[in-house]
Design a protein around this motif. Sequence first.
Motif, PDB file in Angstrom:
ATOM      1  N   PHE A 294       0.865  -1.180   0.000  1.00  0.00           N
ATOM      2  CA  PHE A 294       0.000   0.000   0.000  1.00  0.00           C
ATOM      3  C   PHE A 294       0.901   1.228   0.000  1.00  0.00           C
ATOM      4  N   SER A 295       0.506   2.295  -0.689  1.00  0.00           N
ATOM      5  CA  SER A 295       1.309   3.523  -0.615  1.00  0.00           C
ATOM      6  C   SER A 295       0.427   4.710  -0.248  1.00  0.00           C
ATOM      7  N   LYS A 296       1.099   5.718   0.309  1.00  0.00           N
ATOM      8  CA  LYS A 296       0.395   6.955   0.653  1.00  0.00           C
ATOM      9  C   LYS A 296      -0.088   7.616  -0.653  1.00  0.00           C
ATOM     10  N   TYR A 297       0.797   7.588  -1.654  1.00  0.00           N
ATOM     11  CA  TYR A 297       0.465   8.178  -2.949  1.00  0.00           C
ATOM     12  C   TYR A 297      -0.790   7.524  -3.541  1.00  0.00           C
ATOM     13  N   GLY A 298      -0.821   6.177  -3.541  1.00  0.00           N
ATOM     14  CA  GLY A 298      -1.960   5.451  -4.106  1.00  0.00           C
ATOM     15  C   GLY A 298      -3.241   5.731  -3.331  1.00  0.00           C
ATOM     16  N   THR A 299      -3.107   5.806  -2.010  1.00  0.00           N
ATOM     17  CA  THR A 299      -4.283   6.068  -1.173  1.00  0.00           C
ATOM     18  C   THR A 299      -4.814   7.473  -1.432  1.00  0.00           C
ATOM     19  N   GLU A 300      -3.882   8.419  -1.493  1.00  0.00           N
ATOM     20  CA  GLU A 300      -4.333   9.810  -1.651  1.00  0.00           C
ATOM     21  C   GLU A 300      -5.001  10.043  -2.994  1.00  0.00           C
TER      22      GLU A 300
ATOM     23  N   TYR B 236      -7.809   9.974   5.949  1.00  0.00           N
ATOM     24  CA  TYR B 236      -8.268  11.020   6.877  1.00  0.00           C
ATOM     25  C   TYR B 236      -7.319  12.222   6.836  1.00  0.00           C
ATOM     26  N   ASP B 237      -6.010  11.947   6.935  1.00  0.00           N
ATOM     27  CA  ASP B 237      -5.029  13.041   6.964  1.00  0.00           C
ATOM     28  C   ASP B 237      -5.135  13.879   5.696  1.00  0.00           C
ATOM     29  N   PHE B 238      -5.302  13.190   4.568  1.00  0.00           N
ATOM     30  CA  PHE B 238      -5.389  13.873   3.278  1.00  0.00           C
ATOM     31  C   PHE B 238      -6.608  14.800   3.235  1.00  0.00           C
ATOM     32  N   TYR B 239      -7.760  14.288   3.659  1.00  0.00           N
ATOM     33  CA  TYR B 239      -8.974  15.117   3.630  1.00  0.00           C
ATOM     34  C   TYR B 239      -8.829  16.326   4.551  1.00  0.00           C
TER      35      TYR B 239
ATOM     36  N   VAL C   6     -14.800  19.394   4.475  1.00  0.00           N
ATOM     37  CA  VAL C   6     -15.156  18.168   5.217  1.00  0.00           C
ATOM     38  C   VAL C   6     -15.276  18.370   6.720  1.00  0.00           C
ATOM     39  N   VAL C   7     -16.013  17.445   7.336  1.00  0.00           N
ATOM     40  CA  VAL C   7     -16.001  17.334   8.797  1.00  0.00           C
ATOM     41  C   VAL C   7     -15.952  15.829   9.080  1.00  0.00           C
ATOM     42  N   THR C   8     -15.132  15.432  10.038  1.00  0.00           N
ATOM     43  CA  THR C   8     -15.079  13.990  10.331  1.00  0.00           C
ATOM     44  C   THR C   8     -16.148  13.653  11.363  1.00  0.00           C
ATOM     45  N   GLU C   9     -16.487  12.380  11.415  1.00  0.00           N
ATOM     46  CA  GLU C   9     -17.514  11.949  12.369  1.00  0.00           C
ATOM     47  C   GLU C   9     -17.029  12.224  13.795  1.00  0.00           C
TER      48      GLU C   9
ATOM     49  N   LYS D 221     -21.059  20.578   4.843  1.00  0.00           N
ATOM     50  CA  LYS D 221     -19.793  19.813   4.758  1.00  0.00           C
ATOM     51  C   LYS D 221     -20.054  18.371   4.324  1.00  0.00           C
ATOM     52  N   ILE D 222     -19.015  17.768   3.793  1.00  0.00           N
ATOM     53  CA  ILE D 222     -19.077  16.326   3.493  1.00  0.00           C
ATOM     54  C   ILE D 222     -18.579  15.592   4.738  1.00  0.00           C
ATOM     55  N   ILE D 223     -19.392  14.677   5.229  1.00  0.00           N
ATOM     56  CA  ILE D 223     -19.001  13.936   6.439  1.00  0.00           C
ATOM     57  C   ILE D 223     -18.049  12.806   6.041  1.00  0.00           C
ATOM     58  N   VAL D 224     -16.868  12.773   6.690  1.00  0.00           N
ATOM     59  CA  VAL D 224     -15.921  11.690   6.430  1.00  0.00           C
ATOM     60  C   VAL D 224     -15.936  10.755   7.629  1.00  0.00           C
TER      61      VAL D 224
END
Length: 413
Positions: free
Chosen positions: A199-205, A244-247, A255-258, A270-273
Amino acid sequence: MRETTFTPPESGTKLTMVDGRIVPTDEPIIPYIVGDGIGADITPVMLFVVDAAVARVYAGKRKIHWWQLPAGQVAADEFGKSLPTETVEAIKEYRVAIKGPLTTPVGKGIRSLNVELRQSLDLYACVRPVRWYPGVPSPVKRAEDLDIVIFRENMEDLYMGIEFEAQSEGAHKVIDLVNELRVGHPPISGDLSIGLKPFSKYGTERIARGAIDYAIAKGLPSITIVHKGNIMKYTEGAFRQWAYDFYKREYRDAVVTEKEMKAGASAEGKIIVKDQITDAMFHELLLHPEEHSIIVTSNLNGDYLSDAAAAQVGGLGFAPGANFAEDKAIFEATHGTAPSLAGKNKANPGSIILSACMMLDYIGWPEAAEAIQKAISSTVLNGKVTFDLAMSLPEATELGTSEFGDAIVENLE
Ligand code: NAI
């Protein structure tokens, strides 16, 4: 019957992109691959329906110049290669293509043509919208509650195919290395088969970006990051954290996280993440589907979830899909070649037709996409369906593949 050729049509224009968006044009050239097995049944019906809808909706002012490219059995017979380089290059250059299913010959050392296409074009995002069409028989009581889009990372994870057979030199070397590195753990046994899960950070982002850009463009309320990070902390767990970090870093205002909401933050505008462990997500799909609008997930999770979600709304017959790179896309039927139905004019062309709708949307022709979707709904609601649905709808009239296409065209408004 259209001709298969490496030469583009004489008329029409190549699609171009500016700032990551297709520049709309009235007469694009769009390459397509018929596909093996039922490809020859469903793909011509898709072309027929799309041409009719475009002509109707844009009153003859727009037209697709189709270009049939060789791939699969047709290409193997004629050129000795199932996926000729020219075909891949043409898709690269013309940016948008649509394809029927391709056979993956079973055997050692033979790669899936689909995987080969994805890898050579860097199609990193597999996107599957899953929603119910009224009239389609479903195994659940409220099929209409599920309306999600799954963004599946397409290039990494176990699908990279880095595997070592038990007792091979590679497996022994990896096992020795693992035992050397994992000090303080009991050694792993020397007879294991090994598969790697990178898995990579690049691929995830980049898959995370695809999902949120889509949510913003379509005004969708939430993104659910699906992972199995409780068990695989540095792969699945990292996927969750990187997303999460990326958003929070790149889309802070959107965005807003739960977790932030639980601490009192407002979700207004906001978009809920949020996130879900994969197994819990299967529960969610069945028990609380209305609480999810976009799922962003890793490759293997996405594979399982896409088919499970499709089954919930009535099966693969109406499940469209597409694979995206930064600057190109291939739209495709999500089912396989169904060899037992090939050439019988029985297969359901719904999946490839709805994939064509995604394509029309992508090239900036959403009105034509909507017209086709409405016409499919009316056709099914009128009880006109192919055999796969007719089996569960005793009152329905069973139509062949091409007659189902004719019925869709008759219902175009
Ligand atoms: P499949 O999707 O071809 O068939 C699974 C079942 O669904 C069969 O019972 C089939 O008759 C039915 N089915 C599939 N499409 C249908 C349609 N449009 N209308 C009505 N019924 C339909 O999957 P299978 O049998 O595992 O694979 C057959 C071949 O297709 C293999 O060579 C496989 O590698 C390839 N394949 C290709 C894909 C692609 O090109 N994207 C995706 C999946 C499989």
